[in-house]
Design an enzyme around this catalytic site. Structure first.
Site, PDB file in Angstrom:
ATOM      1  N   GLY A 145       4.516  -2.098   7.508  1.00 28.69           N
ATOM      2  CA  GLY A 145       5.949  -2.793   7.875  1.00 28.69           C
ATOM      3  C   GLY A 145       6.717  -1.889   8.760  1.00 28.69           C
ATOM      4  N   GLU A 146       7.825  -2.775   9.052  1.00 21.22           N
ATOM      5  CA  GLU A 146       8.873  -1.773  10.041  1.00 21.22           C
ATOM      6  C   GLU A 146      10.015  -1.854   9.190  1.00 21.22           C
ATOM      7  OE1 GLU A 146       9.352  -0.402  13.025  1.00 21.22           O
ATOM      8  OE2 GLU A 146      11.298  -0.626  11.969  1.00 21.22           O
ATOM      9  N   CYS A 189      -2.701  -0.962  15.861  1.00 19.79           N
ATOM     10  CA  CYS A 189      -2.376  -0.633  14.336  1.00 19.79           C
ATOM     11  C   CYS A 189      -3.094  -1.685  13.381  1.00 19.79           C
ATOM     12  CB  CYS A 189      -0.803  -0.938  14.023  1.00 19.79           C
ATOM     13  SG  CYS A 189      -0.512  -0.558  12.517  1.00 19.79           S
ATOM     14  N   GLU A 217       0.713  -1.327   0.038  1.00 23.45           N
ATOM     15  CA  GLU A 217       0.135  -0.133   0.030  1.00 23.45           C
ATOM     16  C   GLU A 217       0.909   1.056  -0.034  1.00 23.45           C
ATOM     17  OE1 GLU A 217      -3.316   0.028   2.123  1.00 23.45           O
ATOM     18  OE2 GLU A 217      -3.758  -2.072   1.908  1.00 23.45           O
ATOM     19  N   CYS A 237       3.003  -6.857   8.904  1.00 25.89           N
ATOM     20  CA  CYS A 237       3.999  -6.327   9.655  1.00 25.89           C
ATOM     21  C   CYS A 237       4.128  -7.254  10.888  1.00 25.89           C
ATOM     22  CB  CYS A 237       3.925  -4.879  10.371  1.00 25.89           C
ATOM     23  SG  CYS A 237       4.888  -4.312  11.584  1.00 25.89           S
ATOM     24  N   ASN A 259      -6.452   6.654  14.891  1.00 28.01           N
ATOM     25  CA  ASN A 259      -7.417   6.386  13.592  1.00 28.01           C
ATOM     26  C   ASN A 259      -8.017   4.949  14.089  1.00 28.01           C
ATOM     27  OD1 ASN A 259      -6.923   8.771  11.957  1.00 28.01           O
ATOM     28  ND2 ASN A 259      -5.034   7.828  11.727  1.00 28.01           N
ATOM     29  N   SER A 291       8.539   6.032  16.806  1.00 34.41           N
ATOM     30  CA  SER A 291       7.003   5.863  17.264  1.00 34.41           C
ATOM     31  C   SER A 291       7.096   5.758  18.924  1.00 34.41           C
ATOM     32  CB  SER A 291       6.244   4.709  16.639  1.00 34.41           C
ATOM     33  OG  SER A 291       6.219   4.786  15.202  1.00 34.41           O
ATOM     34  N   CYS A 300       1.585  -3.940  17.240  1.00 34.97           N
ATOM     35  CA  CYS A 300       1.188  -2.931  17.895  1.00 34.97           C
ATOM     36  C   CYS A 300      -0.204  -2.974  17.952  1.00 34.97           C
ATOM     37  CB  CYS A 300       1.518  -1.581  17.257  1.00 34.97           C
ATOM     38  SG  CYS A 300       3.391  -1.376  17.085  1.00 34.97           S
ATOM     39  N   CYS A 352       3.521   8.215   0.887  1.00 33.16           N
ATOM     40  CA  CYS A 352       3.939   7.195   1.988  1.00 33.16           C
ATOM     41  C   CYS A 352       3.960   5.841   1.388  1.00 33.16           C
ATOM     42  CB  CYS A 352       2.873   7.439   2.978  1.00 33.16           C
ATOM     43  SG  CYS A 352       2.877   6.132   4.359  1.00 33.16           S
ATOM     44  N   CYS A 387      -2.872   6.793   8.945  1.00 32.91           N
ATOM     45  CA  CYS A 387      -1.970   6.192   9.870  1.00 32.91           C
ATOM     46  C   CYS A 387      -2.521   5.055  10.449  1.00 32.91           C
ATOM     47  CB  CYS A 387      -1.325   7.046  10.797  1.00 32.91           C
ATOM     48  SG  CYS A 387      -0.342   8.274  10.429  1.00 32.91           S
TER      49      CYS A 387
HETATM   50  N1  SAH Z   1       6.102   0.477  11.365  1.00 37.24           N
HETATM   51  C1  SAH Z   1       6.797   1.722  11.475  1.00 37.24           C
HETATM   52  C2  SAH Z   1       6.047   2.920  10.618  1.00 37.24           C
HETATM   53  C3  SAH Z   1       4.735   2.685   9.946  1.00 37.24           C
HETATM   54  S1  SAH Z   1       3.512   3.061  10.994  1.00 37.24           S
HETATM   55  C4  SAH Z   1       6.310   2.664  13.029  1.00 37.24           C
HETATM   56  O1  SAH Z   1       5.544   1.993  13.697  1.00 37.24           O
HETATM   57  O2  SAH Z   1       6.968   3.521  13.214  1.00 37.24           O
HETATM   58  C5  SAH Z   1       3.407   4.973  11.217  1.00 37.24           C
HETATM   59  C6  SAH Z   1       2.921   5.616  12.186  1.00 37.24           C
HETATM   60  O3  SAH Z   1       1.546   5.486  12.569  1.00 37.24           O
HETATM   61  C7  SAH Z   1       3.453   5.109  13.577  1.00 37.24           C
HETATM   62  O4  SAH Z   1       3.919   6.154  14.406  1.00 37.24           O
HETATM   63  C8  SAH Z   1       2.317   4.394  14.370  1.00 37.24           C
HETATM   64  O5  SAH Z   1       2.618   4.547  15.676  1.00 37.24           O
HETATM   65  C9  SAH Z   1       1.209   5.181  13.991  1.00 37.24           C
HETATM   66  N2  SAH Z   1      -0.080   4.322  13.960  1.00 37.24           N
HETATM   67  C10 SAH Z   1      -0.179   3.065  13.800  1.00 37.24           C
HETATM   68  N3  SAH Z   1      -1.451   2.793  13.827  1.00 37.24           N
HETATM   69  C11 SAH Z   1      -2.137   3.971  14.107  1.00 37.24           C
HETATM   70  C12 SAH Z   1      -3.456   4.126  14.321  1.00 37.24           C
HETATM   71  N4  SAH Z   1      -4.630   3.432  14.267  1.00 37.24           N
HETATM   72  N5  SAH Z   1      -4.017   5.635  14.452  1.00 37.24           N
HETATM   73  C13 SAH Z   1      -3.059   6.665  14.291  1.00 37.24           C
HETATM   74  N6  SAH Z   1      -1.738   6.037  14.252  1.00 37.24           N
HETATM   75  C14 SAH Z   1      -1.218   4.945  14.067  1.00 37.24           C
HETATM   76 FE1  SF4 Z   2       3.477  -1.239  14.760  1.00 34.31          FE
HETATM   77 FE2  SF4 Z   2       4.353   0.382  12.528  1.00 34.31          FE
HETATM   78 FE3  SF4 Z   2       4.130  -2.267  12.328  1.00 34.31          FE
HETATM   79 FE4  SF4 Z   2       1.948  -1.067  12.740  1.00 34.31          FE
HETATM   80  S1  SF4 Z   2       3.186  -0.927  10.894  1.00 34.31           S
HETATM   81  S2  SF4 Z   2       2.266  -2.988  13.842  1.00 34.31           S
HETATM   82  S3  SF4 Z   2       2.622   0.740  13.883  1.00 34.31           S
HETATM   83  S4  SF4 Z   2       5.350  -1.279  13.633  1.00 34.31           S
END
Ligand code: SAH
Ligand code: SF4
Length: 387
Positions: A202-203, A158, A115, A151, A335, A257, A155, A144, A378
């Site tokens: 992804g990370e 997410c 995506e 991933c 979100n 994050s 978290c 983006c 996000c």
């Molecule tokens: N995996 C990496 C990058 C992608 S996520 C990371 O986690 O940093 C990008 C950002 O979106 C991160 O800061 C994460 O904490 C945030 N994020 C994830 N799920 C979210 C949600 N449901 N609402 C708002 N931000 C979210």
């Molecule tokens: Fe966590 Fe980022 Fe992976 Fe979502 S994409 S599970 S926020 S590390």
């Protein structure tokens, strides 16, 4: 599980790859040069192919018109293919944001999609009226992209986490998402103001080599500026330490994050904190030598009632101050996503959190949600194909 990158290459009787049936999109000028030399061609043919792929954005070997026709025919008959990722599906938000499902040639129809998101600005992030006119009228934009399919970090807030990790993306698959989006919007590299964020699925730091190879392609071959790129990590300490060793001219800006200033709470919502607690993340970030005026971003997802209280803001301020880092905080109201049990904070709570940080001398910005209506915001990237 990482995909065996040889999977696409047909093997000959001895089990060795035959011809060059892997995508050439993703190889840098040096690798293309080596391949040309191996074919008995002059080295500069490699540079010509790199220009065609990364400056002219050709999609087929036949389109590399700087090569003699006979050579193009030979390459095609030996199985060479550009195989750049393509946009398979577009979802358009009322606010001008677009979310793309991107497919990889050779894997089309396998249900594998990455995506990417296009966020045009010029409206200060406010929702527009969604007219086509407005969507075209961008002065700057953010792209983006994803670094993995799914991933593994899990978290709790997410949606991407629900996929688990399917596989790492290759450098060409990461950089190819960028080119597909730039091409769709006729972006002029070096002239239009486009920022790139590695914040999709992804990370990135758990796919470090491919992620950094993609950055090098985008900087060295495509001509994008690393100062307009930001990579976000959930706090993979060895990845941050490797990142600190990258030459400043080749590394994006760094975002962490954070999401909670407290190890116990953070471990609840981000299990990765059990492996790398906050102090170890901060310590690793301190080893990154910042460029003049560069700041590290701490991203902070506000979960209603869980991480959005004024005392949390004061703890964040203390943490950032004690780190000694030149830093800012980006606040993101959570979100929502199906099957996730958190709540979005009230706008007043978001503003209170921001002003609490500002009052403590920490620069803090509220990131407006973009494309929530199409699951582009996000944490919402999960191949959602319903509206
Ligand atoms: N995996 C990496 C990058 C992608 S996520 C990371 O986690 O940093 C990008 C950002 O979106 C991160 O800061 C994460 O904490 C945030 N994020 C994830 N799920 C979210 C949600 N449901 N609402 C708002 N931000 C979210
Ligand atoms: Fe966590 Fe980022 Fe992976 Fe979502 S994409 S599970 S926020 S590390």
């Amino acid at each position: 599980m990482p995909r065996d990158s040889n999977q696409l290459i047909p093997l000959d009787a001895s089990g060795q790859p035959s011809g060059c049936n892997e995508p050439i999109f993703g190889l840098d000028a040096a690798a293309l040069t080596a391949r040309m030399e191996a074919l008995g061609e002059p080295a500069w043919r490699g540079k010509q192919i790199a220009e065609a792929l990364y400056d002219q954005w050709v999609r087929d070997i036949s389109g590399i018109t700087t090569l003699p026709k006979s050579l193009r025919q030979r390459l095609a008959s030996e199985g060479w293919q550009v195989a750049r990722p393509v946009i398979a599906n577009v979802f358009q938000s009322a606010d001008g944001t677009e979310r793309y499902l991107i497919e990889f040639p050779g894997l089309i129809g396998k249900g594998e999609t990455a995506e990417a998101v296009w966020m045009p600005e010029g409206d200060d992030g406010e929702a527009g009226d969604g007219s086509a006119e407005e969507a075209k009228d961008w002065r700057r934009a953010t792209v983006c992209v994803s670094s993995q399919l799914g991933c593994a970090v899990n978290c709790q807030f997410c949606l991407t986490a629900k996929l688990g990790l399917q596989r790492n993306l290759t450098a060409g698959e990461i950089a190819g998402q960028v080119i597909a989006v730039l091409e769709r919007h006729a972006v002029r590299v070096g002239r239009d103001r486009v920022n790139l964020v590695f914040m999709g699925m992804g990370e990135p730091f758990l796919n470090y080599d491919n992620f950094m190879a993609a950055v090098r392609l985008l900087v060295n071959e495509v001509g994008l500026s690393p100062q307009r790129m930001t990579v976000s990590t959930s706090g993979v300490v060895p990845g941050i330490e490797r990142f600190a060793q990258e030459p400043p001219g080749l590394r994006p800006k760094l975002a962490i994050s954070l999401n909670s200033p407290n190890d116990a709470v953070r471990a609840e919502i981000m299990p990765i904190n059990r492996k790398w607690p906050i102090a170890s993340v901060i310590e690793a970030v301190r080893s990154v030598q910042l460029r003049p005026r560069e700041r590290v971003t701490f991203e902070y997802v506000l979960l209603g009632g869980v991480t959005d209280l004024p005392e949390h803001a004061r703890d964040v301020a203390r943490l950032v101050r004690r780190s000694g880092l030149s830093a800012k905080v980006n606040l993101i109201a959570w979100n929502p996503g199906p099957g996730i049990e958190f709540s979005t904070p009230k706008p007043e709570a978001v503003e209170r959190f921001r002003s609490e940080l500002a009052g403590e001398g920490i620069p803090a910005y509220v990131r407006q949600p973009r494309g929530r209506d199409i699951f582009a915001a996000c944490g919402q990237l999960k191949r959602t194909i319903e509206g």
